[in-house]
Design a protein around this motif. Structure first.
Motif, PDB file in Angstrom:
ATOM      1  N   THR A 126       0.823  -1.209   0.000  1.00 55.04           N
ATOM      2  CA  THR A 126       0.000   0.000   0.000  1.00 55.04           C
ATOM      3  C   THR A 126       0.858   1.259   0.000  1.00 55.04           C
ATOM      4  O   THR A 126       0.548   2.227  -0.701  1.00 55.04           O
ATOM      5  CB  THR A 126      -0.950   0.010   1.212  1.00 55.04           C
ATOM      6  OG1 THR A 126      -0.212  -0.230   2.419  1.00 55.04           O
ATOM      7  CG2 THR A 126      -2.025  -1.053   1.061  1.00 55.04           C
ATOM      8  N   SER A 168      -5.547   0.396   8.264  1.00 58.77           N
ATOM      9  CA  SER A 168      -6.765  -0.347   7.949  1.00 58.77           C
ATOM     10  C   SER A 168      -7.701   0.551   7.155  1.00 58.77           C
ATOM     11  O   SER A 168      -7.472   1.763   7.031  1.00 58.77           O
ATOM     12  CB  SER A 168      -7.470  -0.818   9.224  1.00 58.77           C
ATOM     13  OG  SER A 168      -8.130   0.253   9.861  1.00 58.77           O
ATOM     14  N   ASP A 169      -8.783  -0.031   6.644  1.00 58.66           N
ATOM     15  CA  ASP A 169      -9.743   0.769   5.892  1.00 58.66           C
ATOM     16  C   ASP A 169     -10.504   1.738   6.803  1.00 58.66           C
ATOM     17  O   ASP A 169     -10.732   2.893   6.434  1.00 58.66           O
ATOM     18  CB  ASP A 169     -10.718  -0.128   5.118  1.00 58.66           C
ATOM     19  CG  ASP A 169     -11.467  -1.110   6.020  1.00 58.66           C
ATOM     20  OD1 ASP A 169     -11.070  -1.293   7.184  1.00 58.66           O
ATOM     21  OD2 ASP A 169     -12.453  -1.706   5.538  1.00 58.66           O
ATOM     22  N   SER A 179      -2.632   4.424   5.888  1.00 59.08           N
ATOM     23  CA  SER A 179      -3.420   3.947   7.026  1.00 59.08           C
ATOM     24  C   SER A 179      -3.252   2.446   7.206  1.00 59.08           C
ATOM     25  O   SER A 179      -3.134   1.698   6.231  1.00 59.08           O
ATOM     26  CB  SER A 179      -4.907   4.264   6.824  1.00 59.08           C
ATOM     27  OG  SER A 179      -5.116   5.658   6.697  1.00 59.08           O
ATOM     28  N   ALA A 239     -14.707  -0.309   1.393  1.00 56.97           N
ATOM     29  CA  ALA A 239     -13.377  -0.064   0.831  1.00 56.97           C
ATOM     30  C   ALA A 239     -13.362  -0.336  -0.668  1.00 56.97           C
ATOM     31  O   ALA A 239     -12.743   0.410  -1.436  1.00 56.97           O
ATOM     32  CB  ALA A 239     -12.349  -0.941   1.539  1.00 56.97           C
ATOM     33  N   ALA A 283      -8.480   4.718   7.400  1.00 54.92           N
ATOM     34  CA  ALA A 283      -8.465   5.551   6.192  1.00 54.92           C
ATOM     35  C   ALA A 283      -9.750   6.376   6.081  1.00 54.92           C
ATOM     36  O   ALA A 283      -9.713   7.563   5.730  1.00 54.92           O
ATOM     37  CB  ALA A 283      -8.280   4.684   4.959  1.00 54.92           C
ATOM     38  N   LEU A 318     -10.047   6.050  -2.440  1.00 54.18           N
ATOM     39  CA  LEU A 318      -8.859   5.332  -1.974  1.00 54.18           C
ATOM     40  C   LEU A 318      -7.929   5.147  -3.159  1.00 54.18           C
ATOM     41  O   LEU A 318      -8.359   4.715  -4.232  1.00 54.18           O
ATOM     42  CB  LEU A 318      -9.241   3.964  -1.407  1.00 54.18           C
ATOM     43  CG  LEU A 318      -9.552   3.843   0.078  1.00 54.18           C
ATOM     44  CD1 LEU A 318      -9.996   2.421   0.409  1.00 54.18           C
ATOM     45  CD2 LEU A 318      -8.357   4.228   0.941  1.00 54.18           C
ATOM     46  N   GLY A 343      -5.365   2.068   2.371  1.00 53.95           N
ATOM     47  CA  GLY A 343      -5.997   1.297   3.434  1.00 53.95           C
ATOM     48  C   GLY A 343      -5.752  -0.187   3.235  1.00 53.95           C
ATOM     49  O   GLY A 343      -5.203  -0.615   2.220  1.00 53.95           O
ATOM     50  N   LEU A 363      -5.165   0.024  -1.970  1.00 57.70           N
ATOM     51  CA  LEU A 363      -5.888  -0.869  -1.072  1.00 57.70           C
ATOM     52  C   LEU A 363      -5.341  -2.281  -1.216  1.00 57.70           C
ATOM     53  O   LEU A 363      -5.197  -2.790  -2.335  1.00 57.70           O
ATOM     54  CB  LEU A 363      -7.383  -0.870  -1.406  1.00 57.70           C
ATOM     55  CG  LEU A 363      -8.260  -1.826  -0.585  1.00 57.70           C
ATOM     56  CD1 LEU A 363      -8.351  -1.360   0.862  1.00 57.70           C
ATOM     57  CD2 LEU A 363      -9.659  -1.927  -1.199  1.00 57.70           C
TER      58      LEU A 363
END
Length: 363
Positions: free
Chosen positions: A148, A235-236, A233, A268, A239, A277, A261, A280
């Motif tokens: 990511t 995690s989602d 981030s 997501a 984010a 985003l 994320g 991911l």
């Protein structure tokens, strides 16, 4: 006559289904949390196809509650205890959970996150101090942080979001300080940064996997570091919290600020399709389901120790809009109409090595 009766009894015994293996899973997340619901749903699919009796108990992100759930399982009469217990080392609780299980006759497999560092020196490796602790299966969480971050940095270069000093400025919102998978994702971030001399990490903070906490911390981060345009981030949900704060300031995620994320929630997947985003990675929600495959095989005499006791496997893939659309169409976010028997060594002698990779499913 006696010979025919013996043959009949043998045939009848062989035709009776073996008693189903029973497994309990201490889910460290909330029962309303997208990722941990997806993990439980995947395990339900795996248990159904493998003939396992599965019980899922939620700790609701309260580590003391997780310990109480283990105590309650051990306190059951022996005939009512599960054959196997799966749990993770969220918030560093696994060593105490192992101590609680000791002497109960329950066999343990750690999934999602295992024991490392000083705690590992205390409890040893699987099957040493605690013979009933069979092993662990972890997603390669460093890979998630690396993939990511690397993708986010490349998107930042393409969008020309450098500050006045000609460098890209990045803010990092990590999960928590104690969970091994959180630390590993941070290590992946640091590895990507080491490969990118044109990127400055302005600050790293911990959001405790919480959307509101992430929004709160992002508000003062972007005031303190006004040139930051990349927000990595853990995690989602983190984010989404960061995006919330960015919008409050009048920004547009995916345009003047890029976000990354981890996870495969429907939210997501929709965010990456909309371009909100920019990076991911996901797939590790299947770790519990893969753990059930290992437990299924162990119960049938096919010990996974031939591949090792502390298994760390790549389970992440990067999602672009096209792959996200395909994932949602095929799996509906968390519904996995899969036959997990095809991944079992006990049921498929041709399987010599477990293939625990979401990319396999996407093919």
């Amino acid at each position: 006559m006696l010979q025919r009766l013996a043959l009949f009894l043998i045939a009848a015994l062989l035709s009776w289904p073996a008693q189903a293996v029973s497994v309990a899973f201490i889910n460290p997340g909330r029962s309303s949390e997208a990722f941990w619901l997806a993990a439980s749903n995947a395990m339900a699919q795996a248990s159904q196809s493998l003939g396992i009796r599965l019980e899922v108990l939620y700790a609701e992100r309260e580590h003391l509650r997780g310990l109480e759930l283990v105590k309650a399982l051990v306190a059951r009469p022996p005939a009512e205890r599960p054959d196997y217990l799966l749990f993770s080392n969220d918030y560093g609780t696994a060593p105490e959970m192992l101590r609680l299980v000791d002497g109960s006759g329950i066999r343990v497999l750690l999934v999602f996150s295992s024991i490392h560092g000083a705690d590992q020196r205390q409890v040893g490796r699987p099957r040493e101090k605690y013979p009933f602790w069979l092993g662990s299966l972890e997603p390669d969480a460093e890979e998630a942080g690396y993939l990511t971050a690397k993708s986010l940095i490349e998107k930042g270069r393409q969008a020309r979001l450098q500050g006045a000093d000609g460098l890209l400025h990045l803010l990092a919102l990590a999960g928590d300080r104690s969970t091994p998978s959180s630390a590993a994702r941070n290590s992946g971030l640091q590895r990507a940064l080491a490969e990118a001399p044109d990127v400055v990490l302005d600050q790293l903070v911990y959001a405790n996997w919480n959307l509101d906490k992430a929004a709160e911390k992002t508000r003062w981060l972007i005031r303190r570091h006004p040139e930051a345009r990349l927000l990595w981030s853990g995690s989602d949900q983190i984010a989404f919290g960061a995006m919330k704060a960015w919008r409050e300031r009048g920004g547009t995620p995916g345009r003047d600020g890029l976000f990354s994320g981890v996870n495969t929630s429907t939210q997501a997947m929709e965010a990456i399709q909309r371009g909100e985003l920019s990076a991911l990675a996901g797939g590790h929600f299947l770790a519990g389901a893969w753990g059930l495959v290992m437990v299924h095989d162990h119960a049938r005499g096919r010990d996974f120790s031939e591949e090792g006791l502390d298994l760390v496997r790549p389970m992440f893939t990067l999602f672009n809009p096209e792959r996200a659309r395909y994932f949602v169409q095929r799996f509906g976010g968390a519904q996995l109409p899969l036959d997990f028997r095809q991944y079992s060594k006990a049921l498929n002698p041709r399987v010599q090595r477990y293939q625990f990779d979401v990319a396999v499913l996407l093919r």
